[in-house]
Motif scaffolding. Sequence first.
Motif, PDB file in Angstrom:
ATOM      1  N   ALA A  83     -10.293  -9.841  -1.940  1.00  0.00           N
ATOM      2  CA  ALA A  83     -10.780  -9.109  -0.402  1.00  0.00           C
ATOM      3  C   ALA A  83     -12.252 -10.173   0.004  1.00  0.00           C
ATOM      4  CB  ALA A  83     -11.482  -7.988  -0.687  1.00  0.00           C
TER       5      ALA A  83
ATOM      6  N   SER B 299     -14.451  -4.694  -8.470  1.00  0.00           N
ATOM      7  CA  SER B 299     -14.080  -6.378  -9.544  1.00  0.00           C
ATOM      8  C   SER B 299     -14.129  -7.047  -8.603  1.00  0.00           C
ATOM      9  CB  SER B 299     -12.209  -6.405  -9.414  1.00  0.00           C
ATOM     10  OG  SER B 299     -11.939  -4.264  -9.630  1.00  0.00           O
TER      11      SER B 299
ATOM     12  N   PRO C 169      -7.381   3.900   2.571  1.00  0.00           N
ATOM     13  CA  PRO C 169      -6.769   4.269   4.124  1.00  0.00           C
ATOM     14  C   PRO C 169      -5.483   5.514   3.340  1.00  0.00           C
ATOM     15  CG  PRO C 169      -6.566   2.375   2.830  1.00  0.00           C
ATOM     16  CD  PRO C 169      -7.350   3.355   1.886  1.00  0.00           C
TER      17      PRO C 169
ATOM     18  N   ILE D 233      -8.467  -4.834   2.506  1.00  0.00           N
ATOM     19  CA  ILE D 233      -8.478  -3.247   1.849  1.00  0.00           C
ATOM     20  C   ILE D 233      -8.210  -3.207   0.491  1.00  0.00           C
ATOM     21  CG2 ILE D 233      -6.637  -1.051   1.471  1.00  0.00           C
ATOM     22  CD1 ILE D 233      -5.741  -1.095   4.117  1.00  0.00           C
TER      23      ILE D 233
ATOM     24  N   SER E 203      -5.848  -6.304   0.400  1.00  0.00           N
ATOM     25  CA  SER E 203      -5.856  -7.487  -0.934  1.00  0.00           C
ATOM     26  C   SER E 203      -5.929  -5.925  -2.202  1.00  0.00           C
ATOM     27  CB  SER E 203      -7.166  -8.189  -0.457  1.00  0.00           C
ATOM     28  OG  SER E 203      -7.802  -8.661  -1.873  1.00  0.00           O
ATOM     29  N   ILE E 204      -4.983  -5.820  -2.728  1.00  0.00           N
ATOM     30  CA  ILE E 204      -4.723  -4.349  -3.386  1.00  0.00           C
ATOM     31  C   ILE E 204      -3.920  -5.225  -4.732  1.00  0.00           C
ATOM     32  CG2 ILE E 204      -5.043  -3.175  -2.038  1.00  0.00           C
ATOM     33  CD1 ILE E 204      -2.527  -1.916  -1.949  1.00  0.00           C
TER      34      ILE E 204
ATOM     35  N   ASN F  61     -11.130  -4.159  -3.135  1.00  0.00           N
ATOM     36  CA  ASN F  61     -12.363  -4.105  -3.269  1.00  0.00           C
ATOM     37  C   ASN F  61     -12.824  -5.195  -4.753  1.00  0.00           C
ATOM     38  OD1 ASN F  61     -14.896  -1.461  -2.885  1.00  0.00           O
ATOM     39  ND2 ASN F  61     -13.828  -3.398  -1.552  1.00  0.00           N
ATOM     40  N   GLY F  62     -11.863  -6.226  -4.332  1.00  0.00           N
ATOM     41  CA  GLY F  62     -11.593  -7.403  -5.694  1.00  0.00           C
ATOM     42  C   GLY F  62     -11.796  -9.132  -5.610  1.00  0.00           C
ATOM     43  N   ASN F  63     -12.635 -10.167  -5.797  1.00  0.00           N
ATOM     44  CA  ASN F  63     -12.674 -10.982  -4.808  1.00  0.00           C
ATOM     45  C   ASN F  63     -11.919 -11.112  -4.442  1.00  0.00           C
ATOM     46  OD1 ASN F  63     -15.194 -12.053  -6.950  1.00  0.00           O
ATOM     47  ND2 ASN F  63     -14.026 -12.115  -8.779  1.00  0.00           N
TER      48      ASN F  63
ATOM     49  N   TYR G 204      -1.170  -8.303  -6.819  1.00  0.00           N
ATOM     50  CA  TYR G 204      -0.256  -9.318  -6.692  1.00  0.00           C
ATOM     51  C   TYR G 204       0.617  -8.600  -7.901  1.00  0.00           C
ATOM     52  CZ  TYR G 204      -3.196 -12.191  -3.927  1.00  0.00           C
ATOM     53  OH  TYR G 204      -3.837 -12.792  -2.885  1.00  0.00           O
TER      54      TYR G 204
ATOM     55  N   ASP H 214     -12.369 -13.340  -0.813  1.00  0.00           N
ATOM     56  CA  ASP H 214     -12.570 -14.477  -0.127  1.00  0.00           C
ATOM     57  C   ASP H 214     -11.754 -14.148   1.086  1.00  0.00           C
ATOM     58  OD1 ASP H 214     -12.526 -16.314  -2.947  1.00  0.00           O
ATOM     59  OD2 ASP H 214     -10.846 -15.710  -2.815  1.00  0.00           O
TER      60      ASP H 214
ATOM     61  N   THR I  16      -4.540 -10.434 -13.361  1.00  0.00           N
ATOM     62  CA  THR I  16      -6.162 -10.606 -13.663  1.00  0.00           C
ATOM     63  C   THR I  16      -6.890 -11.285 -14.782  1.00  0.00           C
ATOM     64  OG1 THR I  16      -5.823  -9.476 -15.447  1.00  0.00           O
ATOM     65  CG2 THR I  16      -6.268  -8.108 -14.041  1.00  0.00           C
ATOM     66  N   GLY I  17      -7.968 -11.679 -14.209  1.00  0.00           N
ATOM     67  CA  GLY I  17      -8.833 -12.701 -14.986  1.00  0.00           C
ATOM     68  C   GLY I  17      -8.617 -13.734 -14.458  1.00  0.00           C
TER      69      GLY I  17
ATOM     70  N   GLU J  32     -19.910 -14.662  -5.607  1.00  0.00           N
ATOM     71  CA  GLU J  32     -18.633 -14.576  -4.824  1.00  0.00           C
ATOM     72  C   GLU J  32     -19.505 -13.361  -4.136  1.00  0.00           C
ATOM     73  OE1 GLU J  32     -17.485 -15.291  -8.160  1.00  0.00           O
ATOM     74  OE2 GLU J  32     -16.701 -16.562  -7.760  1.00  0.00           O
TER      75      GLU J  32
ATOM     76  N   ARG K  96     -13.019   3.272  -4.446  1.00  0.00           N
ATOM     77  CA  ARG K  96     -13.919   4.064  -4.972  1.00  0.00           C
ATOM     78  C   ARG K  96     -14.964   3.377  -4.408  1.00  0.00           C
ATOM     79  NH1 ARG K  96     -11.538   3.921 -10.658  1.00  0.00           N
ATOM     80  NH2 ARG K  96     -11.185   1.514 -10.379  1.00  0.00           N
TER      81      ARG K  96
ATOM     82  N   LEU L 270       0.742  -1.138   0.068  1.00  0.00           N
ATOM     83  CA  LEU L 270       0.442   0.149   0.376  1.00  0.00           C
ATOM     84  C   LEU L 270       0.955   1.613  -0.226  1.00  0.00           C
ATOM     85  CD1 LEU L 270      -3.182  -0.030   2.266  1.00  0.00           C
ATOM     86  CD2 LEU L 270      -3.607   0.367   0.424  1.00  0.00           C
TER      87      LEU L 270
HETATM   88  P1  NAP Z   1      -7.857  -6.624  -8.586  1.00  0.00           P
HETATM   89  O1  NAP Z   1      -9.703  -7.731  -8.750  1.00  0.00           O
HETATM   90  O2  NAP Z   1      -7.266  -6.177  -9.666  1.00  0.00           O
HETATM   91  O3  NAP Z   1      -9.162  -6.168  -7.298  1.00  0.00           O
HETATM   92  C1  NAP Z   1      -7.835  -5.838  -5.938  1.00  0.00           C
HETATM   93  C2  NAP Z   1      -8.086  -4.161  -5.273  1.00  0.00           C
HETATM   94  O4  NAP Z   1      -7.283  -3.309  -4.843  1.00  0.00           O
HETATM   95  C3  NAP Z   1      -9.469  -3.524  -6.472  1.00  0.00           C
HETATM   96  O5  NAP Z   1     -10.909  -2.499  -6.056  1.00  0.00           O
HETATM   97  C4  NAP Z   1      -8.636  -1.795  -6.340  1.00  0.00           C
HETATM   98  O6  NAP Z   1      -9.518  -0.535  -6.715  1.00  0.00           O
HETATM   99  C5  NAP Z   1      -7.747  -1.905  -4.748  1.00  0.00           C
HETATM  100  N1  NAP Z   1      -6.609  -1.282  -4.693  1.00  0.00           N
HETATM  101  C6  NAP Z   1      -5.132  -0.843  -5.628  1.00  0.00           C
HETATM  102  N2  NAP Z   1      -4.490  -0.312  -4.876  1.00  0.00           N
HETATM  103  C7  NAP Z   1      -5.500  -0.230  -3.966  1.00  0.00           C
HETATM  104  C8  NAP Z   1      -4.462   1.462  -3.521  1.00  0.00           C
HETATM  105  N3  NAP Z   1      -3.364   1.414  -3.023  1.00  0.00           N
HETATM  106  N4  NAP Z   1      -5.260   1.309  -2.454  1.00  0.00           N
HETATM  107  C9  NAP Z   1      -6.840   0.575  -1.907  1.00  0.00           C
HETATM  108  N5  NAP Z   1      -7.246  -0.012  -2.927  1.00  0.00           N
HETATM  109  C10 NAP Z   1      -6.120  -0.669  -3.900  1.00  0.00           C
HETATM  110  O7  NAP Z   1      -7.816  -7.977  -7.567  1.00  0.00           O
HETATM  111  P2  NAP Z   1      -7.625  -9.557  -6.637  1.00  0.00           P
HETATM  112  O8  NAP Z   1      -9.024  -9.662  -6.074  1.00  0.00           O
HETATM  113  O9  NAP Z   1      -6.165  -9.728  -6.198  1.00  0.00           O
HETATM  114  O10 NAP Z   1      -7.904 -10.234  -7.650  1.00  0.00           O
HETATM  115  C11 NAP Z   1      -7.194 -10.993  -8.684  1.00  0.00           C
HETATM  116  C12 NAP Z   1      -7.723 -11.864 -10.240  1.00  0.00           C
HETATM  117  O11 NAP Z   1      -8.098 -13.123  -9.205  1.00  0.00           O
HETATM  118  C13 NAP Z   1      -8.751 -10.614 -10.629  1.00  0.00           C
HETATM  119  O12 NAP Z   1      -9.307 -11.392 -11.532  1.00  0.00           O
HETATM  120  C14 NAP Z   1     -10.294 -11.908  -9.661  1.00  0.00           C
HETATM  121  O13 NAP Z   1     -11.249 -11.769 -10.131  1.00  0.00           O
HETATM  122  C15 NAP Z   1      -9.549 -13.144  -9.985  1.00  0.00           C
HETATM  123  N6  NAP Z   1     -10.303 -14.054  -8.822  1.00  0.00           N
HETATM  124  C16 NAP Z   1     -11.110 -14.340  -8.686  1.00  0.00           C
HETATM  125  C17 NAP Z   1     -11.611 -15.633  -7.782  1.00  0.00           C
HETATM  126  C18 NAP Z   1     -13.029 -15.885  -8.583  1.00  0.00           C
HETATM  127  O14 NAP Z   1     -13.175 -15.860  -9.618  1.00  0.00           O
HETATM  128  N7  NAP Z   1     -13.427 -16.699  -7.168  1.00  0.00           N
HETATM  129  C19 NAP Z   1     -11.574 -15.704  -6.622  1.00  0.00           C
HETATM  130  C20 NAP Z   1     -10.211 -14.247  -6.095  1.00  0.00           C
HETATM  131  C21 NAP Z   1      -9.665 -14.104  -7.176  1.00  0.00           C
HETATM  132  P3  NAP Z   1      -9.477   0.537  -7.943  1.00  0.00           P
HETATM  133  O15 NAP Z   1     -10.451  -0.424  -8.831  1.00  0.00           O
HETATM  134  O16 NAP Z   1      -9.670   1.743  -7.370  1.00  0.00           O
HETATM  135  O17 NAP Z   1      -7.570   0.057  -8.624  1.00  0.00           O
END
Ligand code: NAP
Length: 436
Positions: A153, A200, A268, A147, A310-311, A149-151, A313, A155, A352-353, A205, A194, A106
């Motif tokens: 987070a 995301s 944050p 922290i 959780s922002i 808003n992705g999947n 990888y 989990d 992603t994906g 989920e 946001r 972060l």
């Molecule tokens: P993600 O979908 O890219 O989400 C990352 C989140 O972190 C976004 O909401 C982003 O907000 C936020 N973020 C990034 N930088 C930040 C900061 N400095 N401060 C605050 N918030 C910040 O990543 P993920 O959750 O790690 O998932 C990775 C991939 O795996 C995704 O494609 C996901 O769909 C997939 N996945 C799928 C499943 C499933 O299908 N069940 C389960 C787990 C993961 P902003 O949008 O504002 O940048």
Amino acid sequence: MRHFAIVGSGPAGFYTAEALAKAYGDNARIDILDRYPVPYGLIRFGVAPDHQSLKAVSKRYDQVAEGGTVEFVGNVAVGSDVSADELRDFYDAVILAIGAPHDRKLGIPGEDLPGVIGSAEFVGWYNGHPDFADLNPSLDGAHAAVIGNGNVALDCARILAKNHHEFEGSDIVGHALDALDGSGIQTVTILGRRGPHQISMTPKELGEFGHLEVATPVVEGADFPPAEADEALEPGHRKSITILRDFAAHGPDPSKPRRIVFDFFARPLRIEGDGKAERLIVERTVLDDSGSAKGTGEAYEVPASLIITSIGYQTPRIDGVPYDERGGKFANDGGKIADGLYAVGWARRGPTGTIGTNRPDGYEVAEQIAAAMPPGSEGGKAGAKGLSAMLAERGVNATCFDDWRKIEASEVAAARPGSPREKLVRHEDWLKVLGH
Ligand code: NAP
């Protein structure tokens, strides 16, 4: 005969192996290397243990491993046991499929306080990743924050919100289940910088939060734009927003003691506490014209003794392989890094994906390889023979797919009632099963 080395045995690695095996038939030998003697990468260490249907895809990878042209070469770390350049000497093409297992930081004060962990660490802990077996996440307090808003987070929040009974049928590791049984956490706040339209999170989920036994979602209706704004959204995304709107409309279920609070427009600023995380200081945001979060200057605090970032990888570097700093992945052009060196999956695209996204990705790179070195052509490389000789010289005990089957059998035999397996979580325990 062509010799290919795929580094990493997760989905991207296996789909690429499948594609190469189809393209080359008996005219290739494909080695899938992994630093661990247990295959499947993200499927074993990343996918949530209570999402067994997603994990079932490994059955398809079993077929690839047993198909005749593909060999699993476990317990070999590329970068330390063998370098990328050495692999390129032995193989016609080296395909890096090592994923993105490292947390992005972060970059705010207090991030290094005890109690603050990355989602890769937390997910690795409950999924039996050896690097995180001793993580011991702080579960004594009543408040946790996640922290992002992705999947991922979702989990993390869901695992914290479930009771013992809800893990039936999952392969969560025993140490995590025991620790979660004793957890004091009653509120998990999920923070998004946001708004609801910018999440995301996917519908399936999100929908699970409406069916938890002891936890209930808390969403503020005031955070949403007018309902008409949803019409412009892509259908899947619209579905997610509809689920969130439903949570807001129904309000939290008072009969459920645990709460999952969706805190939108929350950026944050810093983490505070006396020698350990106690609270997160957050700034309220609004969206600017470009859709980015803009601080309003209004700050408030969210109590949390466990904070999971959780922002997203990034891919770790490998010596000698060009790296894209901004993207947190290998520098590549459509998967090609250099002649005979490719990247697939998250190491190619960034994190992603879904799992399925890696299939076309792997097939596309396999097509590029087949165009560069047509099936039937000769490369004259030493392949597995050369690698085995070097590993033997260095005292590295490589393992094969049958070795994995032995480890798997011992995990199945040790399963707790209602669980498909009890994962071995330490490298030395895997090797012990193999008599090494
Ligand atoms: P993600 O979908 O890219 O989400 C990352 C989140 O972190 C976004 O909401 C982003 O907000 C936020 N973020 C990034 N930088 C930040 C900061 N400095 N401060 C605050 N918030 C910040 O990543 P993920 O959750 O790690 O998932 C990775 C991939 O795996 C995704 O494609 C996901 O769909 C997939 N996945 C799928 C499943 C499933 O299908 N069940 C389960 C787990 C993961 P902003 O949008 O504002 O940048």
